[in-house]
Motif scaffolding. Structure first.
Motif, PDB file in Angstrom:
ATOM      1  N   ASP A 246      -5.072   1.143  -0.303  1.00 26.55           N
ATOM      2  CA  ASP A 246      -6.016   0.212  -0.910  1.00 26.55           C
ATOM      3  C   ASP A 246      -6.687  -0.618   0.178  1.00 26.55           C
ATOM      4  O   ASP A 246      -6.372  -0.517   1.366  1.00 26.55           O
ATOM      5  N   LEU A 247      -7.645  -1.459  -0.256  1.00 31.17           N
ATOM      6  CA  LEU A 247      -8.389  -2.268   0.691  1.00 31.17           C
ATOM      7  C   LEU A 247      -7.495  -3.280   1.401  1.00 31.17           C
ATOM      8  O   LEU A 247      -7.717  -3.599   2.573  1.00 31.17           O
ATOM      9  N   GLU A 248      -6.505  -3.802   0.699  1.00 37.80           N
ATOM     10  CA  GLU A 248      -5.610  -4.767   1.332  1.00 37.80           C
ATOM     11  C   GLU A 248      -4.873  -4.128   2.514  1.00 37.80           C
ATOM     12  O   GLU A 248      -4.681  -4.759   3.559  1.00 37.80           O
ATOM     13  N   GLY A 249      -4.448  -2.886   2.321  1.00 38.54           N
ATOM     14  CA  GLY A 249      -3.797  -2.185   3.426  1.00 38.54           C
ATOM     15  C   GLY A 249      -4.738  -1.987   4.597  1.00 38.54           C
ATOM     16  O   GLY A 249      -4.341  -2.132   5.763  1.00 38.54           O
ATOM     17  N   LEU A 250      -5.999  -1.653   4.310  1.00 43.13           N
ATOM     18  CA  LEU A 250      -6.981  -1.480   5.377  1.00 43.13           C
ATOM     19  C   LEU A 250      -7.263  -2.803   6.077  1.00 43.13           C
ATOM     20  O   LEU A 250      -7.457  -2.840   7.299  1.00 43.13           O
ATOM     21  N   ARG A 251      -7.292  -3.887   5.310  1.00 43.12           N
ATOM     22  CA  ARG A 251      -7.493  -5.202   5.933  1.00 43.12           C
ATOM     23  C   ARG A 251      -6.330  -5.539   6.866  1.00 43.12           C
ATOM     24  O   ARG A 251      -6.535  -6.117   7.943  1.00 43.12           O
ATOM     25  N   ALA A 252      -5.123  -5.189   6.451  1.00 39.30           N
ATOM     26  CA  ALA A 252      -3.950  -5.454   7.295  1.00 39.30           C
ATOM     27  C   ALA A 252      -4.034  -4.666   8.603  1.00 39.30           C
ATOM     28  O   ALA A 252      -3.729  -5.195   9.685  1.00 39.30           O
TER      29      ALA A 252
ATOM     30  N   GLY B  43      -6.836  -3.640   9.981  1.00 38.53           N
ATOM     31  CA  GLY B  43      -7.917  -4.268  10.735  1.00 38.53           C
ATOM     32  C   GLY B  43      -7.473  -5.536  11.439  1.00 38.53           C
ATOM     33  O   GLY B  43      -7.888  -5.810  12.578  1.00 38.53           O
ATOM     34  N   GLN B  44      -6.610  -6.309  10.784  1.00 38.67           N
ATOM     35  CA  GLN B  44      -6.096  -7.527  11.404  1.00 38.67           C
ATOM     36  C   GLN B  44      -5.253  -7.200  12.635  1.00 38.67           C
ATOM     37  O   GLN B  44      -5.356  -7.867  13.669  1.00 38.67           O
ATOM     38  N   GLU B  45      -4.430  -6.171  12.521  1.00 37.82           N
ATOM     39  CA  GLU B  45      -3.620  -5.772  13.682  1.00 37.82           C
ATOM     40  C   GLU B  45      -4.507  -5.281  14.821  1.00 37.82           C
ATOM     41  O   GLU B  45      -4.248  -5.564  15.997  1.00 37.82           O
ATOM     42  N   LEU B  46      -5.552  -4.540  14.474  1.00 36.10           N
ATOM     43  CA  LEU B  46      -6.473  -4.075  15.503  1.00 36.10           C
ATOM     44  C   LEU B  46      -7.123  -5.255  16.216  1.00 36.10           C
ATOM     45  O   LEU B  46      -7.351  -5.221  17.432  1.00 36.10           O
ATOM     46  N   ALA B  47      -7.443  -6.295  15.457  1.00 35.97           N
ATOM     47  CA  ALA B  47      -8.176  -7.434  16.019  1.00 35.97           C
ATOM     48  C   ALA B  47      -7.297  -8.379  16.798  1.00 35.97           C
ATOM     49  O   ALA B  47      -7.790  -9.168  17.609  1.00 35.97           O
TER      50      ALA B  47
ATOM     51  N   GLY C 214      -3.651  14.124  12.936  1.00 37.84           N
ATOM     52  CA  GLY C 214      -2.461  13.462  12.444  1.00 37.84           C
ATOM     53  C   GLY C 214      -2.082  12.172  13.136  1.00 37.84           C
ATOM     54  O   GLY C 214      -0.943  11.719  13.028  1.00 37.84           O
ATOM     55  N   VAL C 215      -3.029  11.518  13.831  1.00 39.69           N
ATOM     56  CA  VAL C 215      -2.708  10.278  14.532  1.00 39.69           C
ATOM     57  C   VAL C 215      -3.275   9.046  13.825  1.00 39.69           C
ATOM     58  O   VAL C 215      -3.099   7.928  14.312  1.00 39.69           O
ATOM     59  N   GLY C 216      -3.959   9.238  12.698  1.00 41.84           N
ATOM     60  CA  GLY C 216      -4.468   8.101  11.944  1.00 41.84           C
ATOM     61  C   GLY C 216      -5.922   7.760  12.214  1.00 41.84           C
ATOM     62  O   GLY C 216      -6.322   6.600  12.061  1.00 41.84           O
ATOM     63  N   LYS C 217      -6.740   8.748  12.608  1.00 41.22           N
ATOM     64  CA  LYS C 217      -8.155   8.473  12.853  1.00 41.22           C
ATOM     65  C   LYS C 217      -8.858   7.974  11.593  1.00 41.22           C
ATOM     66  O   LYS C 217      -9.659   7.036  11.637  1.00 41.22           O
ATOM     67  N   THR C 218      -8.584   8.625  10.450  1.00 39.30           N
ATOM     68  CA  THR C 218      -9.258   8.259   9.209  1.00 39.30           C
ATOM     69  C   THR C 218      -8.929   6.829   8.806  1.00 39.30           C
ATOM     70  O   THR C 218      -9.818   6.045   8.447  1.00 39.30           O
ATOM     71  N   THR C 219      -7.661   6.464   8.863  1.00 38.71           N
ATOM     72  CA  THR C 219      -7.260   5.102   8.510  1.00 38.71           C
ATOM     73  C   THR C 219      -7.885   4.099   9.469  1.00 38.71           C
ATOM     74  O   THR C 219      -8.355   3.028   9.048  1.00 38.71           O
ATOM     75  N   THR C 220      -7.892   4.419  10.755  1.00 43.57           N
ATOM     76  CA  THR C 220      -8.493   3.522  11.738  1.00 43.57           C
ATOM     77  C   THR C 220      -9.979   3.336  11.471  1.00 43.57           C
ATOM     78  O   THR C 220     -10.487   2.204  11.494  1.00 43.57           O
ATOM     79  N   ALA C 221     -10.696   4.433  11.216  1.00 37.35           N
ATOM     80  CA  ALA C 221     -12.134   4.341  10.940  1.00 37.35           C
ATOM     81  C   ALA C 221     -12.399   3.501   9.697  1.00 37.35           C
ATOM     82  O   ALA C 221     -13.311   2.659   9.672  1.00 37.35           O
ATOM     83  N   ALA C 222     -11.619   3.725   8.646  1.00 42.63           N
ATOM     84  CA  ALA C 222     -11.813   2.964   7.412  1.00 42.63           C
ATOM     85  C   ALA C 222     -11.515   1.484   7.625  1.00 42.63           C
ATOM     86  O   ALA C 222     -12.245   0.607   7.134  1.00 42.63           O
ATOM     87  N   ALA C 223     -10.443   1.183   8.355  1.00 42.21           N
ATOM     88  CA  ALA C 223     -10.090  -0.213   8.616  1.00 42.21           C
ATOM     89  C   ALA C 223     -11.173  -0.904   9.445  1.00 42.21           C
ATOM     90  O   ALA C 223     -11.517  -2.073   9.194  1.00 42.21           O
ATOM     91  N   LEU C 224     -11.716  -0.202  10.413  1.00 49.52           N
ATOM     92  CA  LEU C 224     -12.814  -0.766  11.201  1.00 49.52           C
ATOM     93  C   LEU C 224     -14.032  -1.025  10.334  1.00 49.52           C
ATOM     94  O   LEU C 224     -14.716  -2.055  10.489  1.00 49.52           O
ATOM     95  N   GLY C 225     -14.319  -0.095   9.403  1.00 48.37           N
ATOM     96  CA  GLY C 225     -15.455  -0.281   8.519  1.00 48.37           C
ATOM     97  C   GLY C 225     -15.302  -1.510   7.631  1.00 48.37           C
ATOM     98  O   GLY C 225     -16.241  -2.297   7.467  1.00 48.37           O
ATOM     99  N   VAL C 226     -14.113  -1.678   7.055  1.00 48.74           N
ATOM    100  CA  VAL C 226     -13.863  -2.835   6.192  1.00 48.74           C
ATOM    101  C   VAL C 226     -14.002  -4.126   6.991  1.00 48.74           C
ATOM    102  O   VAL C 226     -14.649  -5.096   6.549  1.00 48.74           O
TER     103      VAL C 226
END
Length: 448
Positions: free
Chosen positions: A429-435, A437-441, A29-41
């Motif tokens: 959506d992909l835009e959310g994952l890109r957002a 990813g941008q915060e991660l970067a 429940g900490v967002g591993k799936t979203t983080t992994a997907a954002a990193l992939g994108v």
């Protein structure tokens, strides 16, 4: 002032061609799936040929990536910007299918059919404790062996403990190599009448007890399964050891994902220590769903004080208005006895007095003292007081998260960290994952 920690730089990690595996781990429940997907994108759009392996039963990854479904076969994600030469595939671990593939790959057709049709195997492959984690390791090894992707991103299983992913191969290997399994294998190894005699003499007491507990049919299924799997047991341990060494290799990077909550960061701290003990490369910690405020200069204490002052003012004015209303009613009764109302003139003047949203000041008694009162003044002040209280609650959350994070940093000051701001809704959506990813970067230090 929050404690400083090194900055986790995501883009250099993803751009490094020597990085072949990124493992996202942490408690549930900490967002591993979203983080992994954002990193992939992000990796794909920066030129990497990436695949994301998820073990998330909620299947949010499929929705976020625009896929109707995810299964045991990697599927290409549409909508990825491929101008940099990268691509992205995604898949979801099918635990039973992966187990079936292992059986078919490492046994002859007749033996494979006997195993796949065995009732005990069907139960084991569908829900035996640790099987999901072990099969995640198996699938990771398969993807790495195919060499079709230069970056594999793994979303670890949503286990009770984040350590299950590392422990599962050893647990399953210990089970398969355990005394109980070896004892059940003994009749098959002896063979013929000698085997039957051994079973009758050496195991009569144990099988009698087990038959009462498990049932004779289940015990027979277990023995049949063990006999069929005999030649494969060594392979399980060998592949598990090989994948474990792969996780220790320099091309692997572990990202611990946590939320700014006490239990999640306690689990993260334990995992950081465990990775160090196992000589596994830790890249850093992603602190997910961090709250902030655009008006951080307004403290919770000041906001609460302002809200209370507004509420007191509204209450006092309501009391005064009630008192004035009572005085006005008495004056109106006296005027009514003479047949003349205060401020009464011609009909045209009455209309003028009411025009423009004004009212006659009854205390002055003439129209040129008309006052313009804003509509809903009390409601606006009550709304402002409510917003101030909401801001105070948000600032209290921010302060609590900083204290929790500071405790982690004080124990592990060497761990690089990056914050990801809490979003108002789910990423879909992909835009959310890109957002994300941008915060991660952006690599903001874990200090305010």
């Amino acid at each position: 002032m929050s404690l400083q920690s090194p900055v986790l730089e995501i883009d250099p990690l993803l751009d490094d061609r020597k990085t072949r595996i990124v493992v996202c781990c942490g408690s549930g429940g900490v967002g591993k799936t979203t983080t992994a997907a954002a990193l992939g994108v992000r990796a794909a759009e920066r030129g990497r040929t990436a695949v994301v392996l998820t073990i998330d039963p909620a299947r949010r990854l499929a929705q976020s990536m625009g896929l109707t479904e995810l299964d045991n076969t990697p599927r290409e994600v549409a909508g990825i910007d491929r101008s940099a030469g990268g691509s992205l595939h995604a898949m979801m671990l099918d635990m039973k299918r992966t187990f079936d593939e292992v059986v078919v790959q490492h046994s002859d057709p007749e033996r494979a059919r006997a195993i796949l049709e065995n009732p005990f195997y069907q139960s084991l492959s569908a829900g035996f404790a640790g099987t999901q984690e072990y099969m995640a390791m198996e699938k990771l090894g398969q993807l790495r062996a195919q060499d079709a992707w230069d970056l594999i991103i793994v979303d670890t299983p949503p286990s009770r403990s984040a350590l299950d992913f590392l422990d599962a191969p050893k647990r399953l290997g210990s089970f398969l190599d355990g005394r109980f399994i070896k004892l059940l294998m003994a009749p098959a190894k002896v063979g013929g009448r000698a085997g039957v005699k051994f079973l009758n003499i050496g195991m009569s007491m144990m099988t009698g007890t087990l038959s009462k507990v498990m049932g004779a049919g289940l015990l027979r299924d277990v023995q049949t399964f063990v006999a069929a799997m005999d030649t494969m047991f060594g392979g399980f341990r060998t592949r598990a050891d090989a994948t474990y060494r792969l996780l220790q290799a320099p091309g692997t990077a572990f990202l611990v994902v946590a939320a700014p909550e006490r239990d999640a960061l306690r689990e993260a701290a334990y995992f950081v220590e465990r990775l160090a003990d196992e000589d596994m490369p830790l890249a850093g910690l992603v602190l997910n769903r961090v709250h902030g405020s655009g008006a951080a200069q307004l403290t919770a204490e000041r906001a609460l004080a302002a809200a209370e002052a507004l509420e007191d003012y509204v209450a006092e004015r309501a009391t005064e208005s009630g008192a004035e209303g009572s005085d006005g009613n008495e004056a109106g009764s006296g005027a009514g006895s003479t047949g003349e109302s205060p401020g009464a003139h011609s009909g045209a003047e009455d209309e003028e007095n009411l025009a423009g949203g004004g009212i006659v000041d009854q205390r002055a008694g003439h129209d040129d003292s008309r006052q313009d009162l804003p509509a809903g003044t009390d409601d606006s002040e009550r709304l402002a007081a409510g917003l101030l209280r909401l801001h105070a609650e948000r600032m209290q959350v921010v302060a609590r998260e900083r204290r929790t994070r500071d405790r982690f940093v004080s124990v592990h000051p060497e761990v690089p960290m990056v914050d990801v701001t809490a979003l108002p809704g789910d990423v879909h959506d992909l835009e959310g994952l890109r957002a994300i990813g941008q915060e991660l970067a952006e690599g903001q230090p874990a200090a305010a």
